[in-house]
Scaffold this motif. Structure first.
Motif, short mmCIF file in Angstrom:
data_model
loop_
_atom_site.label_atom_id
_atom_site.label_comp_id
_atom_site.label_asym_id
_atom_site.label_seq_id
_atom_site.Cartn_x
_atom_site.Cartn_y
_atom_site.Cartn_z
N GLY A 54 36.62 77.55 -24.63
CA GLY A 54 36.44 77.11 -26.00
C GLY A 54 35.49 75.95 -26.16
O GLY A 54 35.57 74.96 -25.44
N THR A 55 34.58 76.09 -27.11
CA THR A 55 33.70 74.99 -27.50
C THR A 55 33.87 74.64 -28.97
O THR A 55 33.11 73.83 -29.51
CB THR A 55 32.22 75.35 -27.23
OG1 THR A 55 31.91 76.60 -27.88
CG2 THR A 55 31.94 75.47 -25.75
N SER A 259 40.80 75.80 -23.97
CA SER A 259 40.69 74.40 -23.54
C SER A 259 41.73 73.55 -24.26
O SER A 259 41.40 72.86 -25.24
CB SER A 259 39.28 73.87 -23.81
OG SER A 259 38.31 74.65 -23.14
N PRO A 260 42.97 73.57 -23.81
CA PRO A 260 44.01 72.79 -24.50
C PRO A 260 44.00 71.31 -24.17
O PRO A 260 44.70 70.53 -24.83
CB PRO A 260 45.30 73.45 -24.00
CG PRO A 260 44.95 73.95 -22.64
CD PRO A 260 43.51 74.37 -22.71
N ARG A 261 43.24 70.90 -23.18
CA ARG A 261 43.29 69.51 -22.72
C ARG A 261 42.88 68.54 -23.82
O ARG A 261 43.49 67.47 -23.98
CB ARG A 261 42.40 69.34 -21.48
CG ARG A 261 42.42 67.94 -20.91
CD ARG A 261 41.67 67.91 -19.60
NE ARG A 261 41.41 66.55 -19.15
CZ ARG A 261 40.75 66.23 -18.04
NH1 ARG A 261 40.29 67.20 -17.27
NH2 ARG A 261 40.55 64.98 -17.70
N GLN A 262 41.85 68.90 -24.60
CA GLN A 262 41.36 67.99 -25.63
C GLN A 262 42.42 67.75 -26.70
O GLN A 262 42.69 66.61 -27.08
CB GLN A 262 40.10 68.55 -26.28
CG GLN A 262 39.49 67.63 -27.35
CD GLN A 262 38.98 66.33 -26.77
OE1 GLN A 262 38.19 66.32 -25.85
NE2 GLN A 262 39.48 65.21 -27.29
N ASN A 279 51.75 75.76 -22.38
CA ASN A 279 50.40 76.34 -22.43
C ASN A 279 50.40 77.78 -21.96
O ASN A 279 51.03 78.13 -20.95
CB ASN A 279 49.44 75.53 -21.55
CG ASN A 279 49.33 74.08 -21.99
OD1 ASN A 279 49.41 73.79 -23.18
ND2 ASN A 279 49.14 73.19 -21.04
N TYR A 280 49.65 78.62 -22.69
CA TYR A 280 49.44 80.01 -22.31
C TYR A 280 47.93 80.27 -22.25
O TYR A 280 47.14 79.49 -22.79
CB TYR A 280 50.09 80.94 -23.33
CG TYR A 280 51.60 80.90 -23.33
CD1 TYR A 280 52.33 81.72 -22.48
CD2 TYR A 280 52.29 80.03 -24.18
CE1 TYR A 280 53.72 81.68 -22.48
CE2 TYR A 280 53.68 79.99 -24.17
CZ TYR A 280 54.38 80.81 -23.32
OH TYR A 280 55.76 80.76 -23.31
N PRO A 281 47.50 81.36 -21.60
CA PRO A 281 46.06 81.66 -21.52
C PRO A 281 45.45 81.90 -22.90
O PRO A 281 46.16 82.17 -23.88
CB PRO A 281 46.02 82.93 -20.66
CG PRO A 281 47.30 82.94 -19.91
CD PRO A 281 48.31 82.30 -20.81
N ASP A 282 44.13 81.84 -22.97
CA ASP A 282 43.40 82.05 -24.22
C ASP A 282 43.67 83.44 -24.77
O ASP A 282 43.69 84.43 -24.02
CB ASP A 282 41.90 81.87 -23.95
CG ASP A 282 41.10 81.72 -25.23
OD1 ASP A 282 41.69 81.36 -26.26
OD2 ASP A 282 39.88 81.97 -25.19
#
Length: 392
Positions: A54-55, A259-262, A279-282
């Protein structure tokens, strides 16, 4: 700092070299005309990236929709990743995330008056859209930077601040889907997910490091979070006006994004509360065992408590059975809003609106009539028109 989420698997670099050869050959075929790119007589704006993950494509697509929808009939075209249907499909009131994909569903729910279509073959989809509805003023292509069969009028490349492409490597060692040279196709480059406290020197360093051409424009954006909204409002009458209202609660942050980190770090900074991560995959398809796990994790948390999930995940959770009554009463979505930094918003908006206005069907038809009269009077014949942002 920029690039702090990047991890390179050095032992895979030989495979990245082989992968790069294949991608470069494909791009070469398009560059020299062996493979054809199609231009259209309707403004086409492409939003995408050259990395896996993800962007912030969907929030930026939504920004463009908000910018254009009041004065234009806008259509959003996506491939509908992981949908359960095939071929060309236009979303309607009965469409679900399984029909059109979670991101198109999210856009359709937020902008019901906008035409949202899905098709893996973008050229066919644009031809079908414009044939079915000649009132469309602009088409926004979601995740289409690498879809070179379409030649957009404006090509927008999104680059995650925490994964700057200049520090990354090709798949599978890194997360680049094509060599860094691919950025040269962009008319506009946006560095997304920037920290709000970015220093002037850091802007200058990134600007120089990106090494863009004079025809390319560089922008920086950050994310703001609006007030959380209940996913099932008919079952939840409580109002949460801002993230600050969550300070004294136990929060379960439920994500299925690339990208869940942000969002996790933003949440940790904004909310002084106990945070539980799930958290789960995209684009994860929540199965029965996943729903049971969510129910159990939330049930075990002490009160007061709440679940926060992304709009993208909410698109899939809305139509899923099995969520406990307790979960349904306490689950909220977190809307994301794009903000431009360095007072660049007006400049960006003028570029987009000016391009659409200049290349709208009405403008083109009027110009074609004038050209036809001029050509007839001088007997010079007609010439094809190509819409190009770089010529504007």
């Amino acid at each position: 700092m920029e690039g702090d989420f990047i991890k390179i698997n050095d032992w895979l670099l030989p495979f990245s070299w082989l992968y790069g050869l294949g991608v470069q050959f494909r791009n070469f075929c398009y560059d020299v005309g062996l493979l054809k790119s199609h231009a259209f007589h309707v403004p086409v704006i492409s939003v995408g990236n050259i990395t896996v993950g993800g962007t912030g494509k969907t929030p930026h697509v939504e920004y463009l929709v908000r910018l254009l929808e009041k004065q234009n009939h806008v259509a959003v075209l996506s491939r509908g990743y992981k949908r359960k249907t095939r071929g060309f499909l236009v979303a309607d009131d009965s469409s679900t995330a399984r029909d059109i994909g979670d991101e198109p569903y999210q856009i359709k729910m937020k902008f019901p008056q906008v035409t949202v279509a899905v098709d893996g073959k973008r050229v066919r989809a644009i031809n079908t859209l414009t044939a079915q509805d000649d009132s469309i003023d602009a088409i926004i292509l979601d995740d289409a930077f690498q879809h070179r069969q379409v030649k957009p009028g404006i090509n927008i490349l999104l680059v995650d601040y925490h994964r700057l492409i200049i520090y990354d490597k090709l798949l599978p060692a890194g997360r680049l889907r094509e060599p860094l040279k691919g950025k040269d196709r962009a008319d506009i480059v946006i560095v997304t997910k920037c920290p709000k406290d970015l220093k002037p020197m850091e802007f200058r360093v990134i600007n120089k490091a990106m090494n863009l051409f004079p025809y390319q424009q560089l922008f920086f954006t950050t994310f703001d979070y609006d007030a959380p909204q209940p996913l099932f409002p008919q079952e939840n009458t409580e109002t949460i006006d801002s993230l600050k209202d969550l300070e004294d609660r136990n929060v379960l942050l439920l994500t299925g994004i690339a990208s869940p980190r942000q969002i996790r770090e933003d949440f940790e900074q904004a909310v002084n509360s106990h945070l539980t991560l799930l958290n789960y995959p995209d684009h994860h398809h929540f199965r029965e065992k996943d729903i049971a796990h969510i129910n159990n994790v939330f049930a075990a948390m002490p009160s007061p408590k709440v679940i926060i999930t992304t709009e993208k995940d909410a698109a899939r959770l809305t139509h899923i059975d099995g969520l406990s009554d307790e979960v349904r009463r306490h689950i909220y979505t977190l809307p994301i809003r794009v903000n431009f930094m360095l007072d660049q918003e007006d400049k960006f908006n003028e570029n987009i609106k000016g391009y659409v206005l200049k290349n709208s069907r009405n403008s083109i038809l009027a110009k074609s009539k004038d050209d036809h009269k001029s050509h007839d009077s001088h007997n010079t014949g007609n010439r094809p028109r190509t819409i190009s942002f770089r010529n504007n």
